[in-house]
Scaffold this motif. Structure first.
Motif, PDB file in Angstrom:
ATOM      1  N   UNK A   1     -32.663  27.462  -9.573  1.00 47.16           N
ATOM      2  CA  UNK A   1     -32.304  27.233  -8.150  1.00 47.16           C
ATOM      3  C   UNK A   1     -31.959  25.744  -8.333  1.00 47.16           C
ATOM      4  N   UNK A   2     -30.814  25.434  -7.885  1.00 49.45           N
ATOM      5  CA  UNK A   2     -29.770  26.398  -7.146  1.00 49.45           C
ATOM      6  C   UNK A   2     -28.970  27.205  -8.228  1.00 49.45           C
ATOM      7  N   UNK A   3     -28.356  28.270  -7.549  1.00 50.92           N
ATOM      8  CA  UNK A   3     -27.575  29.031  -8.328  1.00 50.92           C
ATOM      9  C   UNK A   3     -26.366  29.741  -7.853  1.00 50.92           C
ATOM     10  N   UNK A   4     -25.515  30.291  -8.396  1.00 49.12           N
ATOM     11  CA  UNK A   4     -24.364  30.885  -7.816  1.00 49.12           C
ATOM     12  C   UNK A   4     -24.585  32.494  -7.790  1.00 49.12           C
ATOM     13  N   UNK A   5     -23.603  33.081  -6.933  1.00 51.72           N
ATOM     14  CA  UNK A   5     -23.449  34.612  -7.074  1.00 51.72           C
ATOM     15  C   UNK A   5     -23.293  35.095  -8.388  1.00 51.72           C
ATOM     16  N   UNK A   6     -22.352  34.499  -8.926  1.00 49.69           N
ATOM     17  CA  UNK A   6     -21.985  35.100 -10.586  1.00 49.69           C
ATOM     18  C   UNK A   6     -23.190  35.079 -11.347  1.00 49.69           C
ATOM     19  N   UNK A   7     -24.109  33.909 -11.265  1.00 52.87           N
ATOM     20  CA  UNK A   7     -25.248  33.893 -11.933  1.00 52.87           C
ATOM     21  C   UNK A   7     -26.200  34.961 -11.718  1.00 52.87           C
ATOM     22  N   UNK A   8     -26.467  35.032 -10.571  1.00 50.09           N
ATOM     23  CA  UNK A   8     -27.409  36.133 -10.019  1.00 50.09           C
ATOM     24  C   UNK A   8     -26.827  37.361 -10.478  1.00 50.09           C
ATOM     25  N   UNK A   9     -25.768  37.951 -10.187  1.00 47.64           N
ATOM     26  CA  UNK A   9     -25.199  39.267 -10.668  1.00 47.64           C
ATOM     27  C   UNK A   9     -25.388  39.185 -12.164  1.00 47.64           C
ATOM     28  N   UNK A  10     -24.813  38.486 -12.738  1.00 45.05           N
ATOM     29  CA  UNK A  10     -24.769  38.384 -14.402  1.00 45.05           C
ATOM     30  C   UNK A  10     -26.423  38.588 -14.756  1.00 45.05           C
ATOM     31  N   UNK A  11     -27.368  37.913 -14.555  1.00 45.91           N
ATOM     32  CA  UNK A  11     -28.798  37.703 -14.785  1.00 45.91           C
ATOM     33  C   UNK A  11     -29.067  39.361 -14.377  1.00 45.91           C
ATOM     34  N   UNK A  12     -28.883  39.755 -13.124  1.00 50.11           N
ATOM     35  CA  UNK A  12     -29.446  41.157 -12.849  1.00 50.11           C
ATOM     36  C   UNK A  12     -28.917  42.228 -13.586  1.00 50.11           C
ATOM     37  N   UNK A  13     -27.722  42.233 -13.818  1.00 51.13           N
ATOM     38  CA  UNK A  13     -26.981  42.964 -14.762  1.00 51.13           C
ATOM     39  C   UNK A  13     -27.530  43.175 -16.255  1.00 51.13           C
TER      40      UNK A  13
END
Length: 125
Positions: free
Chosen positions: A107-119
């Motif tokens: 943290x902090x992070x970005x929406x793109x990093x959240x989605x990439x990590x979850x994928x």
């Protein structure tokens, strides 16, 4: 992008975050990407109850929940073989050793990093 859980439907993602505005942001990001959000939980007690009462395919876990650490939730997820991301400002050296293999999303992070990590997390499952 794999967004499906074990039964072929959209993945159920548990969100554990005590800051309501961060929880709302993460929820929106995940829902817009097609995930089913479980929670968000803002406490250990709520997180554990959600795990008991819902099918969870993956989780995003804030380590520090104000006055408590989310380790009991992490332990319950590990016991159920549910993949998780630890979302935190901490480094691995600050975490108990048993969590050093769990993916860390700083943290902090970005929406793109959240989605990439979850994928990545769901692909590995």
């Amino acid at each position: 992008m794999k967004m499906e859980g074990s039964e072929g439907k959209k993945a159920n993602v548990l969100v554990v975050e005590d800051e309501w505005w961060i929880a709302e942001m993460i929820t929106g990001i995940l829902e817009n990407a097609g995930y089913c959000v479980v929670g968000p939980a803002d406490s250990v007690q709520t997180g554990l109850a959600l795990i008991e009462n819902h099918q969870i395919d993956a989780a995003l876990l804030d380590v520090n929940l104000g006055t408590a650490m989310s380790y009991p939730i992490a332990d319950a997820l590990i016991a159920r073989d549910v993949p998780m991301l630890l979302t935190t400002g901490y480094h691995y050296k600050d975490l108990p050793r048993q969590y050093h293999g769990v993916p860390l999303l700083g943290k902090p992070t970005t929406p793109q990093r959240i989605l990439a990590a979850l994928t990545q997390l769901l692909k590995a499952d």
